[in-house]
Structures are given as C-alpha cells and as structure tokens.
Design an enzyme around this catalytic site. Sequence first.
Site, PDB file in Angstrom:
ATOM      1  N   ASP A   1       0.865  -1.189   0.000  1.00 18.00           N
ATOM      2  CA  ASP A   1       0.000   0.000   0.000  1.00 18.00           C
ATOM      3  C   ASP A   1       0.897   1.232   0.000  1.00 18.00           C
ATOM      4  O   ASP A   1       2.105   1.143   0.241  1.00 18.00           O
ATOM      5  CB  ASP A   1      -0.882  -0.004   1.266  1.00 18.00           C
ATOM      6  CG  ASP A   1      -1.735   1.261   1.374  1.00 18.00           C
ATOM      7  OD1 ASP A   1      -2.435   1.593   0.406  1.00 18.00           O
ATOM      8  OD2 ASP A   1      -1.672   1.943   2.414  1.00 18.00           O
ATOM      9  N   SER A   2       0.280   2.390  -0.216  1.00 22.14           N
ATOM     10  CA  SER A   2       1.029   3.649  -0.177  1.00 22.14           C
ATOM     11  C   SER A   2       1.505   3.983   1.235  1.00 22.14           C
ATOM     12  O   SER A   2       2.342   4.861   1.404  1.00 22.14           O
ATOM     13  CB  SER A   2       0.141   4.773  -0.700  1.00 22.14           C
ATOM     14  OG  SER A   2      -1.051   4.830   0.058  1.00 22.14           O
TER      15      SER A   2
ATOM     16  N   TYR B   1      -0.552   8.519  -2.459  1.00 20.43           N
ATOM     17  CA  TYR B   1      -0.595   8.212  -3.881  1.00 20.43           C
ATOM     18  C   TYR B   1      -1.811   8.910  -4.537  1.00 20.43           C
ATOM     19  O   TYR B   1      -1.817   9.152  -5.730  1.00 20.43           O
ATOM     20  CB  TYR B   1      -0.749   6.704  -4.118  1.00 20.43           C
ATOM     21  CG  TYR B   1       0.505   5.874  -3.933  1.00 20.43           C
ATOM     22  CD1 TYR B   1       1.674   6.393  -3.374  1.00 20.43           C
ATOM     23  CD2 TYR B   1       0.508   4.537  -4.341  1.00 20.43           C
ATOM     24  CE1 TYR B   1       2.802   5.591  -3.226  1.00 20.43           C
ATOM     25  CE2 TYR B   1       1.636   3.742  -4.193  1.00 20.43           C
ATOM     26  CZ  TYR B   1       2.782   4.271  -3.636  1.00 20.43           C
ATOM     27  OH  TYR B   1       3.895   3.476  -3.482  1.00 20.43           O
ATOM     28  N   GLY B   2      -2.810   9.162  -3.712  1.00 20.94           N
ATOM     29  CA  GLY B   2      -4.113   9.601  -4.225  1.00 20.94           C
ATOM     30  C   GLY B   2      -4.111  10.910  -4.973  1.00 20.94           C
ATOM     31  O   GLY B   2      -5.044  11.220  -5.715  1.00 20.94           O
TER      32      GLY B   2
ATOM     33  N   CYS C   1      -4.176  -1.155  -2.117  1.00 22.98           N
ATOM     34  CA  CYS C   1      -4.332   0.293  -2.207  1.00 22.98           C
ATOM     35  C   CYS C   1      -5.243   0.556  -3.404  1.00 22.98           C
ATOM     36  O   CYS C   1      -4.968   0.059  -4.498  1.00 22.98           O
ATOM     37  CB  CYS C   1      -2.950   0.917  -2.434  1.00 22.98           C
ATOM     38  SG  CYS C   1      -2.962   2.674  -2.771  1.00 22.98           S
ATOM     39  N   ASN C   2      -6.293   1.289  -3.178  1.00 19.31           N
ATOM     40  CA  ASN C   2      -7.227   1.545  -4.277  1.00 19.31           C
ATOM     41  C   ASN C   2      -6.560   2.315  -5.403  1.00 19.31           C
ATOM     42  O   ASN C   2      -6.771   2.035  -6.576  1.00 19.31           O
ATOM     43  CB  ASN C   2      -8.441   2.323  -3.764  1.00 19.31           C
ATOM     44  CG  ASN C   2      -9.385   1.452  -2.970  1.00 19.31           C
ATOM     45  OD1 ASN C   2     -10.381   0.975  -3.495  1.00 19.31           O
ATOM     46  ND2 ASN C   2      -9.077   1.213  -1.709  1.00 19.31           N
ATOM     47  N   THR C   3      -5.741   3.307  -5.031  1.00 18.47           N
ATOM     48  CA  THR C   3      -5.112   4.140  -6.051  1.00 18.47           C
ATOM     49  C   THR C   3      -4.138   3.318  -6.888  1.00 18.47           C
ATOM     50  O   THR C   3      -4.137   3.394  -8.117  1.00 18.47           O
ATOM     51  CB  THR C   3      -4.394   5.334  -5.386  1.00 18.47           C
ATOM     52  OG1 THR C   3      -5.343   6.034  -4.565  1.00 18.47           O
ATOM     53  CG2 THR C   3      -3.821   6.273  -6.415  1.00 18.47           C
TER      54      THR C   3
ATOM     55  N   GLU D   1      -5.446   9.292   9.642  1.00 17.82           N
ATOM     56  CA  GLU D   1      -4.043   9.123  10.078  1.00 17.82           C
ATOM     57  C   GLU D   1      -3.746   9.934  11.332  1.00 17.82           C
ATOM     58  O   GLU D   1      -2.841   9.597  12.095  1.00 17.82           O
ATOM     59  CB  GLU D   1      -3.090   9.469   8.931  1.00 17.82           C
ATOM     60  CG  GLU D   1      -3.262   8.457   7.823  1.00 17.82           C
ATOM     61  CD  GLU D   1      -2.085   8.333   6.881  1.00 17.82           C
ATOM     62  OE1 GLU D   1      -1.092   9.052   7.034  1.00 17.82           O
ATOM     63  OE2 GLU D   1      -2.181   7.482   5.976  1.00 17.82           O
TER      64      GLU D   1
ATOM     65  N   CYS E   1     -11.341   3.414  -0.572  1.00 16.05           N
ATOM     66  CA  CYS E   1     -10.033   3.896  -0.111  1.00 16.05           C
ATOM     67  C   CYS E   1      -9.711   3.108   1.151  1.00 16.05           C
ATOM     68  O   CYS E   1     -10.598   2.873   1.988  1.00 16.05           O
ATOM     69  CB  CYS E   1     -10.112   5.391   0.192  1.00 16.05           C
ATOM     70  SG  CYS E   1      -8.630   6.055   0.992  1.00 16.05           S
ATOM     71  N   THR E   2      -8.459   2.711   1.259  1.00 19.02           N
ATOM     72  CA  THR E   2      -8.055   1.831   2.357  1.00 19.02           C
ATOM     73  C   THR E   2      -8.413   2.360   3.749  1.00 19.02           C
ATOM     74  O   THR E   2      -8.620   1.579   4.677  1.00 19.02           O
ATOM     75  CB  THR E   2      -6.528   1.655   2.319  1.00 19.02           C
ATOM     76  OG1 THR E   2      -5.930   2.953   2.162  1.00 19.02           O
ATOM     77  CG2 THR E   2      -6.109   0.741   1.199  1.00 19.02           C
ATOM     78  N   HIS E   3      -8.446   3.682   3.884  1.00 20.07           N
ATOM     79  CA  HIS E   3      -8.653   4.267   5.215  1.00 20.07           C
ATOM     80  C   HIS E   3     -10.115   4.287   5.665  1.00 20.07           C
ATOM     81  O   HIS E   3     -10.396   4.368   6.847  1.00 20.07           O
ATOM     82  CB  HIS E   3      -8.137   5.704   5.238  1.00 20.07           C
ATOM     83  CG  HIS E   3      -6.645   5.835   5.140  1.00 20.07           C
ATOM     84  ND1 HIS E   3      -5.926   5.309   4.099  1.00 20.07           N
ATOM     85  CD2 HIS E   3      -5.751   6.431   5.973  1.00 20.07           C
ATOM     86  CE1 HIS E   3      -4.642   5.579   4.273  1.00 20.07           C
ATOM     87  NE2 HIS E   3      -4.504   6.260   5.401  1.00 20.07           N
TER      88      HIS E   3
HETATM   89  N1  DGL Z   1      -4.092   3.861   0.109  1.00 24.47           N
HETATM   90  C1  DGL Z   1      -4.711   4.925  -0.654  1.00 24.47           C
HETATM   91  C2  DGL Z   1      -5.933   4.375  -1.382  1.00 24.47           C
HETATM   92  O1  DGL Z   1      -6.533   3.403  -0.984  1.00 24.47           O
HETATM   93  C3  DGL Z   1      -5.092   6.099   0.226  1.00 24.47           C
HETATM   94  C4  DGL Z   1      -3.921   6.916   0.695  1.00 24.47           C
HETATM   95  C5  DGL Z   1      -3.139   7.583  -0.433  1.00 24.47           C
HETATM   96  O2  DGL Z   1      -3.645   8.549  -1.049  1.00 24.47           O
HETATM   97  O3  DGL Z   1      -2.041   7.142  -0.693  1.00 24.47           O
HETATM   98  O4  DGL Z   1      -6.303   4.906  -2.380  1.00 24.47           O
END
Ligand code: DGL
Length: 272
Positions: free
Chosen positions: A11-12, A43-44, A74-76, A153, A185-187
């Site tokens: 993940d990012s 990453y987003g 990670c979705n992105t 976060e 999104c993971t969060h």
């Molecule tokens: N992990 C990213 C996602 O799921 C969220 C955090 C980021 O922007 O890196 O898209």
Amino acid sequence: MNSSAPIGVFDSGVGGLTVVREIMRQIPNEQIIYFGDTARVPYGSKSRKTVTRYSEQIVRFLRQQDVKAIVAACNTASAYALDEIEKEIDIPVIGVIRPGAKTAMDVTRNGRIGVIGTEATIGSGIYARYIKEQNTEMEVLGKACPLLVPLVEEGLLNDPVTDEIALRYLSSLIDSGIDTLILGCTHYPLIRATIGKVMGGHVTLVNPAYETARELRELLEGAHMLNQSKPELGDNRYQFFVSDGADKFIRFANSIIKYGVLSAKVVNIEEY
Ligand code: DGL
C-alpha cells in the site's frame, strides 16, 4: 510455487493494514510480507505514471522476498497500476477494486451505487467501468474525499471534525438515491461508523478489504496454494517493511491489528 511461501501485500502507507487485518482473520495460516510506502504517501494526489512507477518498484521488492501472490492493497495503486503489474509478473496478483465492485453489484437493489475514494481513484473512473462492463443498467456515482485520509491518520476516528467533513463530502450522495456505497479507499473502513451514520441505515456500505481477502482465499484455494501447515507464532509470520518512519508505522499498525507489530524494517525502495 511453494504453498507455504508468504503473500506480499502493499500500500502507499498504513491504509493497506485494513486489508492485512482481513487476510489475518480469513486465512490465518498465511504468512504475510507487507510493504507500506510511507516515504512517498499519498498516492491519491499523484499521476498514473508516478503511482505505476512506485508500484512496480514495490512489486520488484516483494518478488525478491519470494512471495507466492501479491495483493495491491491500495485503491489508487489498483486503479492506476494493476494492469501494468499483471503484465510483468508470473504469480497471481489481485487488487482491491474488482472485489469491491463485484460485491456492490451483488448487494444493490436499485442499481444505484456510490463510490468514494481518492482523487486518483475517482478520477480514473475505474469502479464505474468495472461495474458497467458487467451491467450497463447500473448507475455509479463517484465522489473524491481527500481530507478523510489525513483525518484517519491523525487518529480522529470518532471526532466531530471528521463527522463534519464526511457530511460535506457525502451530502451530494445522500440525496442521490444510491442504496450501496463502496468504501473505495483503504482508510475509510476505519471510519465506517461515521460514514454509516451520515449516509443512513438504508445505504449498505461495501468494504473492499473484506472482499479482497475473500477473493484471495478463493484464488489460493483454486490454485492449491493455501498454506497447509500452521506457521509458528513468531517474528517471521508477519513481516512489515516501510520506506520511512518505522516507529510511527508501528504505532498506527498496533492501533489497527491485534497481532503485536514489534518491528518494521526500512527499505530504500528507490533502489528497486
Ligand atoms: N491507500 C490509498 C488508497 O486506498 C489512500 C492513501 C493515499 O492517497 O495514498 O487509495
């Protein structure tokens, strides 16, 4: 490929731990090697080219650890880089988007699905594309919610500030008639209660982390690659690597997953 080899998850940053948590619950015999790109998060807000380059470096690192499969948690990264990664490697790789999209299609009753995520994920239109490929009748409404990542976060999981921001982002979706909302999104699974409260009980929330772990299990089972032996409890069962800020990562990790995360090694990912 050896079925007792670990699964690589990346993940990012810390968000992919919501996926790790589900893998630990659903396939507890598996060993996991996690890489969080804490030096280069988020990453987003970055371009496809940059996110793809970062993801490819991480995949090269994970391949060197002899993983048997890779999860882009990670979705992105899944939105921007999964196709490229799939072309380059000869082990199974899954992202978080297809499993989430599939489940949303299963649970919606009126065919109106909402999806929230980073600017990159929403801008890529990937959830809508997957869903419409399967069923052109479905309607998909996306909304980028970039501020929710830093709020999570910061640990503001049950906080009026997060409630207020969530309400602002989600207000257009509340009146849109969707009955299903993908937490893209993971969060976001970490503020599921807040999102659920804002959207109301008639909207089903889909957590792609849960669905991804389920899909991973099915994939490994189908390929006879599930780990048959119970790994020893110890340092090697779950290993964590980051590109910066190991102490902060460890603190956050221990607030998300029950397994005591004692260490995280720092890797210079630019070398890969
Ligand atoms: N992990 C990213 C996602 O799921 C969220 C955090 C980021 O922007 O890196 O898209």
